[in-house]
Motif scaffolding. Structure first.
Motif, mmCIF file in Angstrom:
data_model
loop_
_atom_site.group_PDB
_atom_site.id
_atom_site.type_symbol
_atom_site.label_atom_id
_atom_site.label_comp_id
_atom_site.label_asym_id
_atom_site.label_seq_id
_atom_site.Cartn_x
_atom_site.Cartn_y
_atom_site.Cartn_z
ATOM 1 N N MET A 9 -20.690 -30.238 55.600
ATOM 2 C CA MET A 9 -19.671 -30.462 54.565
ATOM 3 C C MET A 9 -18.400 -30.904 55.305
ATOM 4 S SD MET A 9 -18.720 -27.791 51.575
ATOM 5 C CE MET A 9 -18.599 -28.302 49.881
ATOM 6 N N SER A 10 -18.614 -31.740 56.319
ATOM 7 C CA SER A 10 -17.559 -32.013 57.305
ATOM 8 C C SER A 10 -16.305 -32.630 56.709
ATOM 9 C CB SER A 10 -18.097 -32.937 58.404
ATOM 10 O OG SER A 10 -19.152 -32.305 59.065
ATOM 11 N N VAL A 11 -16.481 -33.563 55.766
ATOM 12 C CA VAL A 11 -15.296 -34.241 55.209
ATOM 13 C C VAL A 11 -14.473 -33.251 54.388
ATOM 14 C CG1 VAL A 11 -14.483 -36.095 53.691
ATOM 15 C CG2 VAL A 11 -16.384 -36.513 55.242
ATOM 16 N N TYR A 12 -15.152 -32.450 53.556
ATOM 17 C CA TYR A 12 -14.411 -31.492 52.723
ATOM 18 C C TYR A 12 -13.599 -30.531 53.598
ATOM 19 C CZ TYR A 12 -13.298 -27.745 49.476
ATOM 20 O OH TYR A 12 -12.618 -26.798 48.724
ATOM 21 N N TYR A 13 -14.240 -29.938 54.611
ATOM 22 C CA TYR A 13 -13.531 -28.996 55.476
ATOM 23 C C TYR A 13 -12.324 -29.682 56.136
ATOM 24 C CZ TYR A 13 -16.836 -25.045 55.281
ATOM 25 O OH TYR A 13 -17.575 -23.976 54.879
ATOM 26 N N ALA A 14 -12.525 -30.918 56.559
ATOM 27 C CA ALA A 14 -11.428 -31.644 57.222
ATOM 28 C C ALA A 14 -10.288 -31.915 56.247
ATOM 29 C CB ALA A 14 -11.956 -32.949 57.824
ATOM 30 N N THR A 15 -10.621 -32.204 54.973
ATOM 31 C CA THR A 15 -9.528 -32.446 54.005
ATOM 32 C C THR A 15 -8.705 -31.171 53.819
ATOM 33 O OG1 THR A 15 -10.799 -31.885 51.976
ATOM 34 C CG2 THR A 15 -10.836 -34.202 52.699
#
Ligand code: NAP
Length: 256
Positions: free
Chosen positions: A148-154
């Motif tokens: 869920m890399s993009v969500y965590y980064a956002t």
């Protein structure tokens, strides 16, 4: 009467935050895509409290959304005293396999619109020497999130941005607070895919409880509000572990 603009007010945490601001006698501006739900909530709030409630439908993933919202606010002669950047969504799955447009839209809503709206409304607040920003982040901000890399980064962006902003605003009379919820019973679980995990279901707090904690923290001018002892324990514990360990743990429990 002060006016609060809440994005993502059509459901979940945003809807509960809108009720709390309205119950405190503030006018509210409700933003999300679901026009019918916003109109219904606006009607309900106007009939329950002596306030004005305005629904402005907007798809915040569109690059023109912030500018269009600015025009709508000026068309309605609305001055915003509190901005609640709550709209957001996530998607479980491997980065290389998830739909590219969905991930781009996530960046647009969770990061670009949040930043653009803040940039649009903050100068007026600073000029008046009052008001504030309440950004909804997540406990996901505290470690990397494989699968869920993009969500965590956002959400890491939301935490870092809000903390930075808070220091820049010292002495201006304008506040910046981040609300960092853990699992919460809203449409997010089913929409993102996270709702299938038993750790998510077991730990989930009600949207009302999360909104109440965020609202109280914003009023007390807190920097970061993490609702629930489990979430506070987890985010504190994460700070003692090397990042390589926390991301391996997340990869294990959040298997896509
Ligand atoms: N639930 C959790 O477990 C959890 C945990 C940590 C953080 N959060 C964060 O909490 C915030 C609120 O989510 P929630 O849990 O309350 O979930 P939710 O019930 O799914 O609410 C999400 C809100 O965002 C709006 N939204 C989504 N895409 C949009 C778009 N393109 N343009 C405008 N509005 C959009 C939705 O409205 P429309 O569909 O009507 O547009 C809805 O009002 C999000 O930022 C989320 O990341 C949630």
């Amino acid at each position: 009467m002060p006016t609060t603009l809440i994005t993502g007010a059509s459901s979940g945490i945003g809807l509960e935050l809108a009720k709390l601001f309205a119950a405190d006698g503030e006018n509210v501006v409700l933003v999300a895509r679901s026009e019918g739900k916003l109109e219904e909530l606006a009607r309900q709030l106007r009939s329950t409290y002596p306030i004005e409630a305005t629904a402005i439908p907007s798809d915040l993933s569109r690059s023109t959304a912030v500018e269009e919202l600015r025009s709508e606010l000026s068309r309605h002669s609305l001055r915003i005293d509190t901005l609640v950047n709550n709209a957001g969504f996530g998607a479980l799955g491997k980065f290389a396999e998830l739909d590219a447009d969905r991930q781009r839209n996530m960046l647009m809503v969770n990061v670009v619109a949040l930043t653009g709206l803040t940039r649009q409304l903050l100068p007026g607040m600073i000029e008046r020497g009052s008001g504030g920003i309440l950004n909804v982040g997540s406990t996901a901000a505290y470690q990397a999130g494989p699968n869920m890399s993009v969500y965590y980064a956002t959400k890491a962006y939301v935490l870092s941005f809000t903390e930075g902003l808070r220091e820049e605003l010292a002495g201006t009379g304008v506040s910046a607070t981040v609300l960092a919820p853990g699992p919460t019973e809203t449409g997010f679980g089913a929409d993102s895919g996270m709702g299938k995990f038993s750790f998510f279901q077991k730990a989930a707090m009600s949207a009302r409880a999360v909104a109440k904690a965020g609202y109280a923290g914003y009023r007390k001018n807190e920097d970061v509000v993490i609702p629930g002892w489990r979430n506070r324990l987890m985010t504190t514990g994460v700070g003692f572990l090397p990042r390589v360990a926390t991301r391996k743990i997340v990869a294990k429990i959040q298997d896509a």
